[in-house]
Each structure stands twice: as structure tokens, then as C-alpha cells.
Design a protein around this motif. Structure first.
Motif: not given
Length: 225
Positions: A202-217
């Protein structure tokens, strides 16, 4: 495993629909939902304005629609799918999936979409809802009901993305981003009162969400800055 509490009311779904309809009515009386100036005034996503610091335009487009057919299609989809998904995963989980999937979809559009495009609509969030069913099917694959739902919504995602490729004026990157967001968030949240998946995943999935979002921004700011 209890999948759906049929006594639960999908009040988040109805509230989101009510807000969306209210915003559409305000658009209509303020110049028209297909008027570019009205759309910009109400918060449609335009890349150059996001780049200038108006980050809220990654959120407000979720509640904006362009034309009566647009809101009817998305409104009925929200109502139909929401009344299945919300009682299944719970109110706050549903709200998180809906909102954050929509934001990730708008981030994908910001990072990879056309620079001069104006985009609005709940479809980024709707694709997130579709993909959340796929996550549940993966996590609880021994449950036939969830696996069949997952297959159905995976087919819906694929068909819609293929249609996006043949139609003009469709923000396919927004749909892809919303689907990715819903898939990851569905995996991170799972079903209430069930200790699966494991917390580390679960934590890993959240980290991936944050990482992808930051990258796209960051990518959007570099490309359009």
C-alpha cells in the motif's frame, strides 16, 4: 468477504453529481458552457496558466463540462459506477479515488498534452473509477464477482482509449493518467476492514502515485515554461 453493504447510501456520488450539475448551470448562465472565456473563468485547464502558478486548474476541471452531451454522458456514468464502487470501498476511499485520479489525469494532460488545449470534464476521474475495479480484481482475485467486474471495466478502459485515438478533441492523456491513478490508488486503499494488500505494498503504491505526479508536474513546467 463482504463486498457490498447494500444498505450504504452513495451520498458522496450524489454530492459530486450535484456539485457538477450546479457548476454546469453556473457556466450556462455566465456565458455558456462552450464559451472559452467562461470555461477559463471557471477554472478549465490551460497549460500556460498552470505554468504561471494557477495550480488549482488541475482540480477545478473535474467539475467543469463543455456542452450538454458532455455532462449528460459523464453524469450518468458517475451515477451508475459510483453507486457500485462507493458502497464497496467506502465513502472516503471513493472520494480519494475520484479526486486524486482526476488530478493525476489533469497532470498527465499538463505534461504530455497539447500546449494550447483547453480541457475540462470528469472523465479523468471516471477512468480512475474504472481502474479501481481492476485493482480490486487483482488484489482479491479469488473472488469471482470482483474478477468479473475487473474484466468488464478493463474492457471498458481499452475500448474507450481506442475510441479516443479515432476522435478529435479528446484528451487521451487525461484518460490514461486518470486510469493509472485509479489503479494505484485502488491498490493502496483496497477494501475496508480487510488486511490486504500488505501495508508495504500500500505504501509503495502511494509512493509511486506521488513520484509520478511530481514527475508530470515538473515535466509540464519545463515543457511549457
Amino acid at each position: 468477504m463482504q463486498i457490498i453493504n447494500r444498505r450504504a447510501n452513495a451520498y458522496v456520488t450524489w454530492s459530486l453529481l450535484a456539485i457538477t450539475v450546479a457548476v454546469f448551470l453556473l457556466e450556462t448562465i455566465s456565458g455558456g458552457s462552450q464559451n472559452l472565456l467562461t470555461l477559463i473563468h471557471f477554472g478549465a485547464k490551460t497549460n500556460y496558466l498552470v505554468q504561471e502558478g494557477q495550480w488549482w486548474r488541475l482540480i477545478t476541471p473535474i467539475f467543469l463540462h463543455i456542452g450538454i452531451f458532455h455532462i449528460l454522458m459523464n453524469g450518468f456514468t458517475l451515477l451508475y459506477v459510483g453507486q457500485i464502487l462507493e458502497p464497496m470501498i467506502g465513502h472516503w476511499r471513493f472520494l480519494i479515488v475520484y479526486m486524486l485520479s482526476g488530478i493525476m489525469g489533469n497532470l498527465a494532460s499538463f505534461a504530455f498534452g497539447a500546449n494550447n488545449a483547453i480541457s475540462a470534464g470528469a472523465s479523468t476521474s471516471l477512468f480512475g473509477m474504472f481502474a479501481a475495479f481492476l485493482s480490486l480484481a487483482i488484489i482479491y482475485r479469488e473472488n469471482r464477482f470482483l474478477t468479473e467486474l475487473g474484466k468488464s471495466f478493463l474492457g471498458l478502459i481499452v475500448i474507450n482509449l481506442l475510441m479516443d485515438l479515432t476522435m478529435s478533441g479528446i484528451d487521451i492523456w487525461g484518460h490514461i493518467g486518470g486510469a493509472v491513478g485509479g489503479l494505484l490508488l485502488g491498490y493502496a486503499l483496497g477494501l475496508p476492514n480487510i488486511s490486504r494488500p500488505k501495508m508495504i505494498f500500500r505504501i509503495l503504491a502511494i509512493v509511486v502515485v506521488v513520484a509520478i505526479s511530481y514527475y508530470m508536474y515538473a515535466k509540464g513546467m519545463i515543457v511549457y515554461g
